[in-house]
Scaffold this motif. Sequence first.
Motif: not given
Length: 202
Positions: A65-77, A81-83
């Motif tokens: 859950t933490l990893a997913g939240r981090q990806l949403i907040s730092t990855v563009g494009g 959101p998908l990962y």
Amino acid sequence: MLDADFFRRWMTVTAASVEREAQRLTDLDSDIGDADHGSNLQRGFRAVTATLEKEAPATPGAVLTLAGRQLISTVGGASGPLYGTLLRRTGKALGEAAEVSEEQLARALRDGVDGVMKLGGAAPGDKTMIDALVPAVDALGDGFAAARAAAEQGAEATVPLQARKGRASYLGERSIGYQDPGATSSALLIAALAEAAEGDGE
């Protein structure tokens, strides 16, 4: 049984794979996308690794859950959101258990993949990350190595497909003949899962 350390290792191994393969992912994305898939995921998984080192969640679900939240907040494009959805939905499905079985992970990961399909509107055959993730989840009952092989085969099978979703779909028939970068990075994620399991004595 798989504990929080196993899931942290999965994320760490994924981050290392993304670092190694970032240029290849970007090269694939330059053929049919925005040429930023590798660099975007690199930034995201570096942030995941740094956050997990600081916070060290106590359960498998909390790690994802933490990893997913981090990806949403730092990855563009679209990939953030998908990962992010994939990992957050998987983590949520695992609940608050301190340890989970391989069967529980397989069921939770299917929830995560369903979330990605719903968010992106993609189905198998659309030349997206789904083409690697669905076969991987289907094969997970036969073990992590089988899931890795299925994901890699799924990614390779995107080459002759015409993209029907995402940026590549704008190219129409010109998207045929290229391996999908999202399916390729998804195969890396599943390969990292198998590698983490090997390190766990599986």
